[in-house]
Scaffold this motif. Structure first.
Motif, short mmCIF file in Angstrom:
data_model
loop_
_atom_site.label_atom_id
_atom_site.label_comp_id
_atom_site.label_asym_id
_atom_site.label_seq_id
_atom_site.Cartn_x
_atom_site.Cartn_y
_atom_site.Cartn_z
N PHE B 174 33.44 63.18 -21.24
CA PHE B 174 34.20 64.23 -21.94
C PHE B 174 35.47 64.60 -21.17
CE2 PHE B 174 32.58 67.98 -19.47
CZ PHE B 174 31.52 67.36 -18.82
N CYS B 175 36.10 63.58 -20.57
CA CYS B 175 37.30 63.83 -19.76
C CYS B 175 38.45 64.36 -20.60
CB CYS B 175 37.72 62.57 -19.02
SG CYS B 175 38.08 61.17 -20.09
N ALA B 176 38.43 64.12 -21.92
CA ALA B 176 39.50 64.64 -22.78
C ALA B 176 39.60 66.16 -22.69
CB ALA B 176 39.26 64.22 -24.23
N THR B 177 38.48 66.80 -22.35
CA THR B 177 38.47 68.27 -22.19
C THR B 177 39.48 68.72 -21.15
OG1 THR B 177 36.12 68.28 -22.70
CG2 THR B 177 36.98 70.20 -21.51
N PHE B 178 39.57 67.96 -20.08
CA PHE B 178 40.36 68.40 -18.91
C PHE B 178 41.64 67.59 -18.77
CE2 PHE B 178 35.80 68.56 -18.17
CZ PHE B 178 35.60 69.91 -18.00
N ASP B 179 41.86 66.66 -19.70
CA ASP B 179 43.00 65.77 -19.62
C ASP B 179 42.96 64.95 -18.33
OD1 ASP B 179 45.04 64.75 -21.02
OD2 ASP B 179 46.57 66.17 -20.33
N PRO B 182 41.35 59.71 -20.99
CA PRO B 182 40.85 58.41 -20.55
C PRO B 182 41.89 57.55 -19.83
CG PRO B 182 41.29 58.37 -22.92
CD PRO B 182 41.57 59.77 -22.46
N THR B 183 43.16 58.01 -19.79
CA THR B 183 44.16 57.25 -19.04
C THR B 183 44.77 58.13 -17.97
OG1 THR B 183 45.82 57.83 -20.68
CG2 THR B 183 44.74 55.70 -20.95
N LEU B 184 45.37 57.49 -16.98
CA LEU B 184 45.94 58.21 -15.84
C LEU B 184 47.42 58.49 -16.04
CD1 LEU B 184 44.41 56.50 -12.69
CD2 LEU B 184 44.25 58.92 -13.29
N LYS B 185 47.83 59.66 -15.62
CA LYS B 185 49.26 59.98 -15.66
C LYS B 185 49.86 59.92 -14.26
CE LYS B 185 48.78 62.92 -19.68
NZ LYS B 185 47.29 62.79 -19.77
N CYS B 347 35.46 70.46 -12.92
CA CYS B 347 34.82 69.33 -13.59
C CYS B 347 35.91 68.40 -14.11
CB CYS B 347 33.98 69.85 -14.76
SG CYS B 347 33.20 68.57 -15.77
N VAL B 348 35.62 67.07 -14.08
CA VAL B 348 36.58 66.11 -14.63
C VAL B 348 36.01 65.39 -15.85
CG1 VAL B 348 37.89 65.77 -12.51
CG2 VAL B 348 35.84 64.38 -12.94
N GLY B 349 34.79 65.75 -16.26
CA GLY B 349 34.23 65.18 -17.48
C GLY B 349 33.69 63.78 -17.36
N CYS B 350 33.27 63.37 -16.15
CA CYS B 350 32.77 62.00 -15.97
C CYS B 350 31.40 61.81 -16.60
CB CYS B 350 32.73 61.62 -14.49
SG CYS B 350 31.40 62.40 -13.54
N GLY B 351 30.67 62.92 -16.79
CA GLY B 351 29.37 62.84 -17.46
C GLY B 351 28.22 62.37 -16.61
#
Lengths: 267, 379
Positions: B174-179, B182-185, B347-351
């Protein structure tokens, strides 16, 4: 600093009904034995000494469960003459495998093995030494970890309270970077309810934890049993999982009794 | 070959393309004195672990996660990004056990302190998931921002980060929660995206440019970037557990004493798996251990966990003796309180905590139960 001549604490390494494995675990502390013998006067240790001496003792490390009636009196005497009494290993702490009799009909069991069972002086119920006398500290495990034994002795020598971890075996598994057997292999493992100290010995070798260190300090056995059920274990399987070396520990006993009830109802 | 204007622009931005296999070329560019960590395959799971060459990488497997479950399967495809490592890479920077220093007693009775380990590690991470790259930045906030923790700094200072974007998130992601995916900026030296015929490579630093030898590389095409964005967008919306963070925070704050907390806690084992697999959980305990004679002692720090009953115990015990208290503390710390402290979620949403919980407790469940439909990602 001038060295003061101090009398070394008099120590007994004692044993009741057990396999002597705990004493062996202590003898395995090869690297630390010179220090231990330098700090303690071990005057009673039948596994390791030819001549043995009576109390009073400053410290007694006691292995074994109380399984026959005469042991009760010997233990009470030992308690009287010992300042610090430490239960060593799963038998002395929880009753060990001898406590499996607690879940069976002892008279039938006796008859099945002996032609004249009336000559046996065996207690129908077995527990750790804490059942009969106050215990100052417990070192769990079947067998106990040599490192923990040395840690407790070091703390005793230096007058500190030992601080053995009582968190789950899972913590040790994660420290060791083990892949979780429950999560990745659908294996029944008592790690999440068992006290650490073994270094996750069994899971590190791809076997589920048998719970030989007894319950951790916040054990939620029933919740884990329900997981086992979902994994496909029968009530009988779950009873057996919680009845190994520490079946008499309260947090495990309540689970095995509940599932024994379920098993009866299913039968 | 003359580059089109668009291609020249992409080259300038550091966007390149490597056809076919990229790992070998990139690993060859990492200085020899670095230890390389990457996703490796074990019998039951993919893990982050030390690698010697590209052959050690976990190609051709995918992981299927559920609450409390992880299964590995062969895909027959030579791709790297489809399996989520079951462990977190924090063990290489915030080590499970670290000696801080040793003391010894001299013959005169004085106490002598050793400086402890001083070796500065050189660690390169290859194929790090975006959540894990971001987790390192989160961990830095504690160990490397207002002060520099020497033990952490030793392991973290020289890191080379080679990220691998996620185009197929897992069931517990659920990484989309924290931006944080799924990709790195940012936060990488190199960032890879697996495309059908090769790897899109984004250069994020001079070190990254040196590793890849960018002068000889083909620039990426605009099409490739579009494919990446398209797939990333699909991945982002494929995460059913992702939620709207600020709405979630409101829901958690408003329902601090909600009876709901008793429900997951009833089956919580306090085993602390959630904490120990978390790439941002940093708590540790310090123990002194002396030998029997008292002539030597070692001070060690080891991972600790707020689910452990002895955690932060003072005289009289733990301030959170109940499982519900401890679970609520952890969920709030991860999703809520760190925002106030550091300006971003812990949290980073890694699950991983969801995957690794034997009793299937899901850190996103309190958010959904307490926040309802109102916490949906795009609400």
């Amino acid at each position: 600093m001038t060295k003061q001549k101090k009398t070394k604490p008099r120590v007994a390494i004692y044993k009741f009904t057990s396999c002597s494995g705990c004493q062996q675990a202590l003898l395995n502390a090869e690297h630390d034995l010179p220090d231990i013998l330098g700090a303690l006067d071990i005057v009673y240790f039948k596994e390791a000494r030819r001549d043995n001496f009576g109390g009073p003792y400053d410290l007694a490390l006691v292995e074994g469960s109380i399984s026959v009636s005469e042991e009760i009196e010997i233990l009470k005497e030992l308690r009287k003459e010992t300042k610090t009494l430490i239960a060593m290993g799963a038998c002395a702490v929880y009753g060990g495998p001898q406590a499996l009799r607690n879940w069976t009909n002892m008279d039938e069991l006796k008859k099945s093995s002996y032609r004249t069972p009336e000559h046996l002086d065996t207690l129908n119920w077995t527990g750790g030494i804490g059942t009969y006398v106050p215990v100052d500290y417990s070192i769990p495990g079947c067998g106990p970890s040599t490192a923990q034994l040395v840690e407790v002795i070091a703390n005793f020598v230096q007058g500190r309270l030992p601080d053995l971890p009582r968190h789950s075996v899972c913590v040790d598994c994660k420290l060791a970077d083990n892949v979780c057997l429950l999560v990745a292999d659908n294996k029944s493992c008592l790690g999440p309810v068992t006290a650490a100290g073994c270094g996750a010995a069994c899971p590190s070798n791809n076997r589920g934890c048998y719970g030989c260190f007894g319950p951790m300090n916040a054990a939620n056995g029933m919740a884990l049993a329900r997981v086992f059920e979902k994994m496909g274990n029968s009530a009988e399987d779950i009873v057996l999982l919680f009845r190994n070396q520490t079946s008499n520990a309260e947090a495990f006993r309540e689970v095995s009794l509940a599932y024994a009830q379920k098993r009866r109802m299913a039968a | 070959m003359a580059l089109s204007k668009a291609e020249a622009e992409l080259r300038k931005k550091g966007h390149f393309f490597i056809e076919g296999e990229a790992a070998e070329q990139i690993l060859a560019g990492i200085p020899d004195d670095y230890s390389v960590i990457g996703p490796i395959r074990e019998k039951l799971a993919v893990k982050y672990g030390p690698i010697e060459s590209a052959a050690d990488l976990a190609y051709g497997v995918t992981s299927t996660e559920d609450r409390g479950s992880y299964r590995l399967e062969d895909t027959g495809k030579h791709t790297l990004g489809n399996a989520r490592p079951i462990n977190s890479p924090k063990r290489f920077t915030h080590k499970p056990e670290e000696v801080l220093y040793e003391t010894s007693r001299t013959q005169q009775g004085n106490i002598k302190y050793s400086t402890g380990p001083t070796r500065i590690e050189k660690l390169a991470f290859f194929g790090l998931k975006p959540c894990d790259v971001n987790a390192m930045s989160v961990m830095d906030l504690t160990f490397n921002k207002n002060f520099h923790d020497p033990a952490y700094d030793r392991n973290r200072r020289n890191n080379i980060i080679i990220g691998l974007n996620c185009l197929e998130p897992g069931q517990n992601c659920f990484c989309a929660t924290f931006d944080t995916g799924p990709t790195l900026k940012d936060g990488f030296d190199l960032c890879l995206t697996e495309l059908d015929s090769g790897y899109l490579v984004e250069v994020g630093s001079k070190v990254g440019a040196q590793i890849i030898g960018d002068a000889d590389l083909r620039p990426a095409s605009q099409d490739m970037l579009e494919v990446k964005e398209e797939r990333a967008e699909k991945a982002r919306h494929g995460m059913s557990k992702a939620f709207n963070l600020s709405k979630a925070v409101e829901a958690l704050n408003e329902n601090y004493d909600h009876p709901y907390w008793e429900q997951p806690s009833e089956r919580c084992l306090s085993c602390a798996n959630c904490i120990n697999v978390c790439p941002t959980c940093y708590c540790y305990q310090i123990r002194d251990k002396s030998n029997v004679s008292g002539s030597k002692s070692v001070r060690t720090r080891t991972w600790d966990a707020c689910q452990n009953l002895a955690f932060a115990a003072v005289h009289g015990g733990n301030f959170r003796p109940n499982r519900a208290d401890r679970l609520r503390q952890w969920v709030n710390h991860k999703l809520n309180w760190t925002i106030e402290q550091y300006g971003r979620a812990g949290c980073v949403g890694c699950g991983r905590c969801i995957t690794s919980c034997p009793t299937r407790i899901d850190i996103t469940e309190p958010v959904w139960r307490l926040g309802g439909e109102g916490v949906k990602l795009d609400s």
